[in-house]
Write an enzyme that holds these catalytic residues in place. Sequence first.
Site, PDB file in Angstrom:
ATOM      1  N   LEU A 121      70.291  59.178  77.415  1.00  8.05           N
ATOM      2  CA  LEU A 121      69.702  57.844  77.307  1.00  8.05           C
ATOM      3  C   LEU A 121      68.354  57.851  76.593  1.00  8.05           C
ATOM      4  CD1 LEU A 121      70.685  56.332  80.771  1.00  8.05           C
ATOM      5  CD2 LEU A 121      71.964  56.354  78.622  1.00  8.05           C
ATOM      6  N   HIS A 122      67.686  59.007  76.534  1.00 13.38           N
ATOM      7  CA  HIS A 122      66.409  59.051  75.812  1.00 13.38           C
ATOM      8  C   HIS A 122      66.593  58.929  74.295  1.00 13.38           C
ATOM      9  CE1 HIS A 122      67.058  63.641  76.091  1.00 13.38           C
ATOM     10  NE2 HIS A 122      67.234  63.341  74.815  1.00 13.38           N
ATOM     11  N   ILE A 123      67.824  58.959  73.830  1.00 13.46           N
ATOM     12  CA  ILE A 123      68.088  58.823  72.388  1.00 13.46           C
ATOM     13  C   ILE A 123      68.083  57.358  71.965  1.00 13.46           C
ATOM     14  CG2 ILE A 123      69.793  59.263  70.553  1.00 13.46           C
ATOM     15  CD1 ILE A 123      70.808  61.614  72.209  1.00 13.46           C
TER      16      ILE A 123
END
Length: 335
Positions: free
Chosen positions: A241-243
């Site tokens: 999700l950090h992408i």
Amino acid sequence: MNNVNHSSVDYLVQLSCGYWKSCILFAAVEFDIFTLINNGKHTRKDISQSIRSDERATEMLLNALVSLELLTKQADRYDNSQISELYLVKGKPYYQGDFIHHLHNIMENWTMIRETIETGKAVSLKDLPEEVDPHDLRDFITAMHAIASVKTEILCSKICLQEAKTLLDLAGGPGTYAIACAKANPQLRAVVFDLEHVVKLTREFIQAAGVEDRVITQAGNCLEDSFGENAYDAILASNLLHIYNPENNRKILKKCHDALRSGGQVIIHEFVLDETRTHPQFAALFSLNMLIGTQEGASYSESEYRAWLENTGFKDIKRIDLVSNSSLIIGKKIL
């Protein structure tokens, strides 16, 4: 006359030359010095001959590694320190050289930080070719396996999969976590979902682990493709999700909710910021790394993950902190 706080000045100096230490480690890993020492090359002459380097310069590098506590020195003999013996000797189970090599590869991106801040766009992505370089991809996936391998035991011990029969490892890369979860839970079957050019490599890791009968791959795009309906008891979204930006993360989590059976759980594994967005330090720095290296990525806070989970239908949300800068945020599908 103002008094000079020398410790403050020294802090700034150490901060400014911090990249010296990184470059020393990068060079040592590229030369494979720790493996050479493990194999019996202990003097500057032996090592410089093995790596075909200047003997005087090699001694300087070796002495610097001693100062960083990565080597020890007695008279003219160099030996690996405990940390190097465990994590920097090629062939050892928890070898981290591949991950360090990855960090070396992205170092140039950080030299573009000023322009990235000015424009708000990842300058490093501007001239990338459309096709993924196979060598670069293998380097990246191998690096992700290396860093995941030291976290599998603690991650598996913190998530409850004893009753689960099916697991989806979303954007699972080398499949390291899916493989570990399958080994820890004999009743579990896992699917590693990732892009077509990635899962070709994933299959190699699955085969090497000897779990082809219980861990398979599925090619797909987590933004564009469905994960199925009521198909899984657990979904792992590790370092995914950090992408993406918040809108895309809500989209991914909604598809996770759809793909889970009632009572199933989504397990988010991330570097989680506090509510000030300034700590932990690694998560704050990693957010910049995502700004530099992705189109829309960032580190996020617990409240943001909770809000996305709640908005997409998850309940009984809890957080579990791991010992390695990362945390699990788990939500359940309860109908």
